[in-house]
Write a protein that holds these residues in place. Structure first.
Motif, PDB file in Angstrom:
ATOM      1  N   ARG A 112       0.824  -1.209   0.000  1.00  0.00           N
ATOM      2  CA  ARG A 112       0.000   0.000   0.000  1.00  0.00           C
ATOM      3  C   ARG A 112       0.859   1.260   0.000  1.00  0.00           C
ATOM      4  N   SER A 113       0.540   2.191  -0.891  1.00  0.00           N
ATOM      5  CA  SER A 113       1.239   3.474  -0.952  1.00  0.00           C
ATOM      6  C   SER A 113       0.427   4.431  -1.810  1.00  0.00           C
ATOM      7  N   ILE A 114       0.458   5.690  -1.435  1.00  0.00           N
ATOM      8  CA  ILE A 114      -0.241   6.727  -2.189  1.00  0.00           C
ATOM      9  C   ILE A 114       0.718   7.502  -3.093  1.00  0.00           C
ATOM     10  N   ASP A 115       2.014   7.156  -3.066  1.00  0.00           N
ATOM     11  CA  ASP A 115       3.043   7.969  -3.722  1.00  0.00           C
ATOM     12  C   ASP A 115       3.149   7.706  -5.223  1.00  0.00           C
ATOM     13  N   VAL A 116       2.022   7.732  -5.894  1.00  0.00           N
ATOM     14  CA  VAL A 116       2.001   7.585  -7.346  1.00  0.00           C
ATOM     15  C   VAL A 116       2.760   8.739  -7.984  1.00  0.00           C
ATOM     16  N   ASN A 171     -10.787  20.278 -13.250  1.00  0.00           N
ATOM     17  CA  ASN A 171     -10.571  21.629 -12.744  1.00  0.00           C
ATOM     18  C   ASN A 171      -9.393  21.711 -11.788  1.00  0.00           C
ATOM     19  N   PHE A 172      -8.795  20.541 -11.441  1.00  0.00           N
ATOM     20  CA  PHE A 172      -7.630  20.568 -10.569  1.00  0.00           C
ATOM     21  C   PHE A 172      -6.398  20.804 -11.442  1.00  0.00           C
ATOM     22  N   THR A 173      -5.903  22.020 -11.456  1.00  0.00           N
ATOM     23  CA  THR A 173      -4.831  22.406 -12.368  1.00  0.00           C
ATOM     24  C   THR A 173      -3.520  22.686 -11.645  1.00  0.00           C
ATOM     25  N   LEU A 174      -3.447  22.334 -10.360  1.00  0.00           N
ATOM     26  CA  LEU A 174      -2.235  22.561  -9.581  1.00  0.00           C
ATOM     27  C   LEU A 174      -1.326  21.339  -9.660  1.00  0.00           C
ATOM     28  N   HIS A 175      -0.144  21.449  -9.032  1.00  0.00           N
ATOM     29  CA  HIS A 175       0.736  20.296  -8.957  1.00  0.00           C
ATOM     30  C   HIS A 175       0.074  19.204  -8.123  1.00  0.00           C
ATOM     31  N   GLY A 176       0.235  17.962  -8.545  1.00  0.00           N
ATOM     32  CA  GLY A 176      -0.291  16.839  -7.780  1.00  0.00           C
ATOM     33  C   GLY A 176      -1.426  16.108  -8.460  1.00  0.00           C
ATOM     34  N   GLU A 177      -1.535  16.199  -9.795  1.00  0.00           N
ATOM     35  CA  GLU A 177      -2.615  15.474 -10.462  1.00  0.00           C
ATOM     36  C   GLU A 177      -2.475  13.979 -10.278  1.00  0.00           C
ATOM     37  N   ASP A 178      -1.245  13.482 -10.125  1.00  0.00           N
ATOM     38  CA  ASP A 178      -1.044  12.057  -9.886  1.00  0.00           C
ATOM     39  C   ASP A 178      -1.521  11.673  -8.482  1.00  0.00           C
ATOM     40  N   ARG A 179      -1.199  12.499  -7.483  1.00  0.00           N
ATOM     41  CA  ARG A 179      -1.687  12.259  -6.123  1.00  0.00           C
ATOM     42  C   ARG A 179      -3.218  12.340  -6.087  1.00  0.00           C
ATOM     43  N   LYS A 190       3.404  22.259  -2.341  1.00  0.00           N
ATOM     44  CA  LYS A 190       2.645  22.610  -1.138  1.00  0.00           C
ATOM     45  C   LYS A 190       1.303  23.221  -1.498  1.00  0.00           C
ATOM     46  N   ILE A 191       1.285  24.068  -2.524  1.00  0.00           N
ATOM     47  CA  ILE A 191       0.029  24.686  -2.952  1.00  0.00           C
ATOM     48  C   ILE A 191      -0.956  23.603  -3.417  1.00  0.00           C
ATOM     49  N   GLY A 192      -0.465  22.697  -4.267  1.00  0.00           N
ATOM     50  CA  GLY A 192      -1.332  21.641  -4.782  1.00  0.00           C
ATOM     51  C   GLY A 192      -1.787  20.679  -3.700  1.00  0.00           C
ATOM     52  N   TYR A 193      -0.867  20.278  -2.832  1.00  0.00           N
ATOM     53  CA  TYR A 193      -1.204  19.322  -1.787  1.00  0.00           C
ATOM     54  C   TYR A 193      -2.149  19.943  -0.752  1.00  0.00           C
ATOM     55  N   THR A 194      -2.000  21.248  -0.499  1.00  0.00           N
ATOM     56  CA  THR A 194      -2.918  21.927   0.417  1.00  0.00           C
ATOM     57  C   THR A 194      -4.333  21.920  -0.155  1.00  0.00           C
ATOM     58  N   ARG A 195      -4.437  22.153  -1.448  1.00  0.00           N
ATOM     59  CA  ARG A 195      -5.758  22.099  -2.096  1.00  0.00           C
ATOM     60  C   ARG A 195      -6.342  20.691  -2.018  1.00  0.00           C
ATOM     61  N   LEU A 196      -5.518  19.686  -2.205  1.00  0.00           N
ATOM     62  CA  LEU A 196      -6.012  18.303  -2.100  1.00  0.00           C
ATOM     63  C   LEU A 196      -6.481  18.000  -0.674  1.00  0.00           C
ATOM     64  N   ALA A 197      -5.745  18.506   0.308  1.00  0.00           N
ATOM     65  CA  ALA A 197      -6.158  18.299   1.695  1.00  0.00           C
ATOM     66  C   ALA A 197      -7.532  18.914   1.944  1.00  0.00           C
TER      67      ALA A 197
END
Length: 282
Positions: free
Chosen positions: A165-169, A192-200, A239-246
């Motif tokens: 198990r891992s989320i680090d795609v 509409n998610f256009t920030l870094h982290g589309e794989d996450r 950080k910007i992308g991951y904060t939005r995902l959070a």
């Protein structure tokens, strides 16, 4: 080998307008195509974003473009091209789709465990042997270095395929089961998610939907050294992308680690993983 291959490869190929960068990306693409067409029998679909007429000829190069399926798209954001790859795959009869960037292959030396041999071995085992494996991805040596996890237990990894198990795609390469073919809900990221982290984002959405996401410890990602579209300030953008995902997955327990650009996954795993196995050995 039947006419329908259990695997299909889907490559995002965005060619930028600048001539120098365009040539670098096309050279990488040709090297990637050569690797996949030489090392495997997997049919390849290219989402050709911002290609021009001359690009389709691949003049003077070794690739037989007639053997490829080309899906034309305008110059557009990566997430839209990734969605185009996923939609083309879900509409196919392949059991597994390998989503690829145009610079991604596998290390394939004898010291790198399976390499491309993983795919025919999986076919020989049959898809039922991989029940519980829905999305999987290779070891990323940029994260864990070149002391691969399979060296910790050579007999295990010599005789088995091991998924953890891992989320680090990493979007450069990951494989996904054909949920549509199995009569299950498909997984697509939010366009509409256009920030870094589309794989996450894809991995989080898969887990939230009820699927497993796992690292395969038998294969190691190799990225060619072309020009990145990502640019500078990677950590800040991350950080910007991951904060939005959070924020998007806060109801599932996803949060940011204090003073970090990384996620705190503890509550997310508790809320969303359920009874799924954390490790699968085939």
């Amino acid at each position: 080998m039947t006419h329908r291959h259990p695997f299909g490869a889907y490559i995002v190929s965005y060619l930028p307008d600048g001539l120098g960068m365009r040539k670098e990306r096309r050279d990488d693409l040709v090297a990637v195509l050569d690797w996949w067409m030489t090392k495997t029998t997997i049919p390849i679909t290219i989402v050709a974003s911002n290609w021009r007429s001359a690009d389709f000829a691949l003049v003077g190069l070794s690739i037989d473009i007639a053997k490829l399926t080309i899906v034309e798209r305008p110059g557009q954001l990566l997430i839209l091209n990734r969605i185009a790859c996923l939609e083309a795959f879900y509409a196919s009869e392949h059991d597994w789709g390998i989503m690829l960037d145009d610079d991604a292959v596998l290390y394939d030396g004898p010291q790198h465990n399976r390499g491309p041999r993983l795919f025919p071995e999986m076919i020989a085992n049959g898809i039922a042997a991989y029940d519980g494996v829905d999305v999987f991805f290779p070891i990323n040596p940029q994260k864990i270095g070149f002391s691969p996890i399979y060296a910790a237990d050579p007999p295990l990894y010599a005789a088995h395929h091991v998924f953890q198990r891992s989320i680090d795609v990493k979007g450069s390469m990951f494989a996904v089961r054909n949920f549509r073919k199995e009569g299950k809900p498909v997984v697509l990221p939010d366009p509409n998610f256009t920030l870094h982290g589309e794989d996450r984002h894809f991995a989080l959405e898969a887990v939230r939907t009820g699927y497993s996401v796992m690292q395969c410890g038998n294969i190691v990602l190799r990225e060619l050294s072309g020009t990145s579209h990502f640019g500078v300030d990677r950590t800040a953008q991350m950080k910007i992308g991951y904060t939005r995902l959070a924020q998007m997955y806060s109801n599932e327990g996803l949060a940011m680690k204090p003073d970090s650009h990384m996620h705190d996954l503890k509550q997310f795993w508790q809320n969303c993983w359920g009874s799924r196995r954390k490790k699968i050995i085939v």
